[in-house]
Design a protein around this motif. Structure first.
Motif: not given
Lengths: 113, 110
Positions: A31, A104-105, A50, A98-102, A55-56, A45, A33
């Motif tokens: 996934t 970042f760039g 995904n 889930a659970p999941h963590t992001q 998806i969003i 966001i 974002y």
């Protein structure tokens, strides 16, 4: 090795122009974002993909179009740039489920003149 | 209506003190809770995650979650000048949607 990379780091352009920001992740995540962080540090966001599927899609002007050629890449194209588009744009990725963590760039600071 | 709320600060604490950061959220279906740290000009980085009521400790950091009160906090013990940053609270439901707060700016004074 960089986990989530974005190019360019800085982007200065005139109103009305079209620009793209590229994002790549080598974490094997499913996934990805795009977030926009405004001058007040609010991180919102914009899109989530995904496995290359959208998806969003938050309430974002249709001048913003994400494209995911494969699950490791998520690019953001912006048409007809406006002053209000000036912000820092962050790409992120996470494992699906889930659970999941992001992760970042480094962000792309876009300035529209 | 804001999904996640934080005091924007700035919060100033002396070096060695405990810094307490608070966050409330509106979606009772939220399942996962995160604290990110963001240094000026840098990207957010995850420092703590918590999924069940109670406390979770990791080094000098303790996250506290109270789902009944829809409240999550972060305590930083023995605060260091290097802890000076903006702390973002993030909340996630069972999907892939993340909601971030506006962040609390923390300054640790040497």
């Amino acid at each position: 090795d960089t986990a989530v990379s974005q190019t360019p780091k800085y982007l200065v352009t005139q109103m009305g122009n079209d620009k793209s920001i590229k994002c790549e992740q080598n974490l094997g995540h499913d996934t990805m974002y795009w977030y926009k962080q405004d001058s007040k540090k609010f991180l919102k966001i914009m899109f989530s993909y995904n496995n290359k599927e959208l998806i969003i899609n938050e309430t974002v002007p249709n001048r913003f179009s994400p494209k995911s050629p494969d699950k490791a890449h998520l690019n953001l194209h912006i048409n007809s740039l406006e002053l209000g588009d000036s912000a820092v744009y962050f790409c992120a990725s996470s494992q699906a489920g889930a659970p999941h963590t992001q992760y970042f760039g480094p962000g792309t600071r876009l300035t529209v003149l | 209506q804001k999904e996640v709320e934080q005091n924007s600060g700035p919060l100033s604490v002396p070096e060695g003190a405990i810094a307490s950061l608070n966050c409330t959220y509106s979606d009772r279906g939220s399942q996962s809770f995160f604290w990110y740290r963001q240094y000026s000009g840098k990207s957010p980085e995850l420092i703590m995650s918590i999924y069940s009521n109670g406390d979770k400790e990791d080094g000098r950091f303790t996250a506290q979650l109270n789902k009944a009160s829809q409240y999550v906090s972060l305590l930083i013990r023995d605060s260091q000048p290097s802890d000076s940053a903006t702390y973002l609270c993030a909340v996630s439901n069972t999907g892939n949607q993340f909601y971030f707060g506006t962040g609390t700016s923390l300054t640790v004074i040497p």
